[in-house]
Design an enzyme around this catalytic site. Sequence first.
Site, PDB file in Angstrom:
ATOM      1  N   LYS A  90       5.001   1.984  18.504  1.00 36.28           N
ATOM      2  CA  LYS A  90       5.175   3.412  18.214  1.00 36.28           C
ATOM      3  C   LYS A  90       5.597   4.170  19.475  1.00 36.28           C
ATOM      4  O   LYS A  90       6.449   5.073  19.421  1.00 36.28           O
ATOM      5  CB  LYS A  90       3.866   3.976  17.643  1.00 36.28           C
ATOM      6  CG  LYS A  90       3.512   3.375  16.284  1.00 36.28           C
ATOM      7  CD  LYS A  90       2.072   3.666  15.893  1.00 36.28           C
ATOM      8  CE  LYS A  90       1.718   3.036  14.555  1.00 36.28           C
ATOM      9  NZ  LYS A  90       0.274   3.070  14.254  1.00 36.28           N
ATOM     10  N   THR A 110       0.829  -1.208   0.000  1.00 31.89           N
ATOM     11  CA  THR A 110       0.000   0.000   0.000  1.00 31.89           C
ATOM     12  C   THR A 110       0.865   1.261   0.000  1.00 31.89           C
ATOM     13  O   THR A 110       0.612   2.202  -0.752  1.00 31.89           O
ATOM     14  CB  THR A 110      -0.880   0.005   1.270  1.00 31.89           C
ATOM     15  OG1 THR A 110      -1.494  -1.271   1.376  1.00 31.89           O
ATOM     16  CG2 THR A 110      -1.945   1.064   1.207  1.00 31.89           C
ATOM     17  N   VAL A 111       1.895   1.287   0.849  1.00 32.21           N
ATOM     18  CA  VAL A 111       2.741   2.486   0.955  1.00 32.21           C
ATOM     19  C   VAL A 111       3.801   2.475  -0.151  1.00 32.21           C
ATOM     20  O   VAL A 111       4.025   3.487  -0.821  1.00 32.21           O
ATOM     21  CB  VAL A 111       3.404   2.567   2.344  1.00 32.21           C
ATOM     22  CG1 VAL A 111       4.277   3.817   2.446  1.00 32.21           C
ATOM     23  CG2 VAL A 111       2.345   2.561   3.446  1.00 32.21           C
ATOM     24  N   ASP A 142       0.472  -2.502  18.258  1.00 33.28           N
ATOM     25  CA  ASP A 142       0.891  -1.523  17.240  1.00 33.28           C
ATOM     26  C   ASP A 142       1.223  -0.185  17.903  1.00 33.28           C
ATOM     27  O   ASP A 142       2.275   0.414  17.642  1.00 33.28           O
ATOM     28  CB  ASP A 142      -0.249  -1.364  16.216  1.00 33.28           C
ATOM     29  CG  ASP A 142       0.017  -0.276  15.207  1.00 33.28           C
ATOM     30  OD1 ASP A 142       0.729  -0.537  14.230  1.00 33.28           O
ATOM     31  OD2 ASP A 142      -0.495   0.851  15.389  1.00 33.28           O
ATOM     32  N   LYS A 166       7.911  -0.081  11.742  1.00 25.08           N
ATOM     33  CA  LYS A 166       7.839   0.222  13.186  1.00 25.08           C
ATOM     34  C   LYS A 166       8.217  -0.965  14.061  1.00 25.08           C
ATOM     35  O   LYS A 166       8.852  -0.792  15.098  1.00 25.08           O
ATOM     36  CB  LYS A 166       6.465   0.765  13.578  1.00 25.08           C
ATOM     37  CG  LYS A 166       5.375  -0.239  13.445  1.00 25.08           C
ATOM     38  CD  LYS A 166       4.027   0.314  13.804  1.00 25.08           C
ATOM     39  CE  LYS A 166       2.969  -0.582  13.230  1.00 25.08           C
ATOM     40  NZ  LYS A 166       2.644  -0.341  11.847  1.00 25.08           N
TER      41      LYS A 166
HETATM   42  N1  HSE Z   1      -2.884  -0.363  11.985  1.00 26.60           N
HETATM   43  C1  HSE Z   1      -2.384   0.953  12.245  1.00 26.60           C
HETATM   44  C2  HSE Z   1      -3.508   1.835  12.787  1.00 26.60           C
HETATM   45  C3  HSE Z   1      -1.815   1.643  11.039  1.00 26.60           C
HETATM   46  O1  HSE Z   1      -4.660   1.416  12.850  1.00 26.60           O
HETATM   47  O2  HSE Z   1      -3.227   2.954  13.146  1.00 26.60           O
HETATM   48  C4  HSE Z   1      -0.400   1.308  10.806  1.00 26.60           C
HETATM   49  O3  HSE Z   1       0.404   1.596  11.904  1.00 26.60           O
END
Ligand code: HSE
Length: 432
Positions: free
Chosen positions: A205, A15-16, A201, A105
């Site tokens: 971060k 995607t990116v 996730d 990440k």
């Molecule tokens: N799955 C992540 C989110 C996006 O929902 O923010 C990618 O880091």
Amino acid sequence: MTESTIKVALLGAGTVGSQVARILTEDRDELAQRIGGTPELIGIAVRSVDTPRDYKAADALYTTDAESLIDRADVVIELTGGLEPAKTRILHALAAVKHVVSGNKALIAAHGAELMTAARQSGAQFSFEAAVAGAIPILRPLRDSLAGDHITRVLGIMNGTTNFMLDAMDARGADFDEVLAEAQRLGYAEADPTADVEGHDAAAKAAIVASLAFHSEFHIDDVHCTGISDITADDVTAAANDGYVIKLLSVCERDGEGVNIRVNPALIPRSHPLASVHDAYNAVFVESRDAGELMFYGPGAGGAPTASAVMGDFVSLARRSVLGGPGVPDYSYLGLAATSLSNVVSRYTVGLEVRDQLGVLAKIANVFAEHGVSIETMHQAKHREREDTAGDHATIRIVTHKTSNEDLRSTIAELTSLPTVYNVTSVIQVEG
Ligand code: HSE
């Protein structure tokens, strides 16, 4: 790197990656003006050349041989994700003094310091703005714009999927399973939503942000992480009735001689700027000694928005390389340690399902008092499912004054052991 051409190897065309290929191709001449040298996309390493892509570059660019592509490049843009082979490839590129941009990440949260050290030792540059909060410029401000300040706390909504879900629960009173299904239908949440819903996730971060904000080395394992899977429609409604909204917050803050890093659902007042972050948007709120309070807001995911962050890193390091001069310096000179949750002081809301009989409320209040936890407000209601029966259930929602996490935990442990407490339905932090 030659003065006139910057050879770019792109690893990954998802995607990116597809959007980065598009921008490098379509904006080549304008990028050349901004950099002072012309970027030339020399290849795109993929697992399978035949996979359909959002943007299709020239057929000849696609290859499954990432290693030889890296060897021919000046700059490597790594957008494959996962720990391996991404780590080996990045270390290989940095050792050969090829500058690297990554949006990975998981890799940076696990091995960021090692990769930064490899970059410093070779003199190559290594940037990863896209790894946190998609399009939002947050890592460069932490490393660069705020480099002369002292950051005291970073508070953020760093996962769009869970923000979409909690926002829908707040707006419509929908329950968890309904909004999760909706998030999956809209493509926010994966078929296996664990990484988003359980906070992993956001924790990756948070580890990256804490490392940069506090000039130390933190990993995902240093993050105390609780997801949103226990948050019910009742929790969201009760919070709303008290003037709060529940968000999955990532918090990185100085804690004595260390840094406390946590991801958990928290109540924040509706007047707080983070309360107005809706849908799948992200926002990061930075508190520092001299700048005061700053908020960074925007799309935290998606092909083009995340590609914007990748391209910002690319232009910046390519320009610096063309002009000469060092990259952004190392971030871990302070060497602070990650601290435990025990001393974190916060207000909490506690939901209880109890036997509705004489003296129960007093007993519960007493447990809080015995553990040094002061009650700010307390609401009791009939248990909803039993309103039409003679039932002996009641629900109680307590908001505490500020208390240490340790005292709160011992209070909850004793409440759980009481025969008159059927269930501790929720324990949620109140922020702000
Ligand atoms: N799955 C992540 C989110 C996006 O929902 O923010 C990618 O880091």
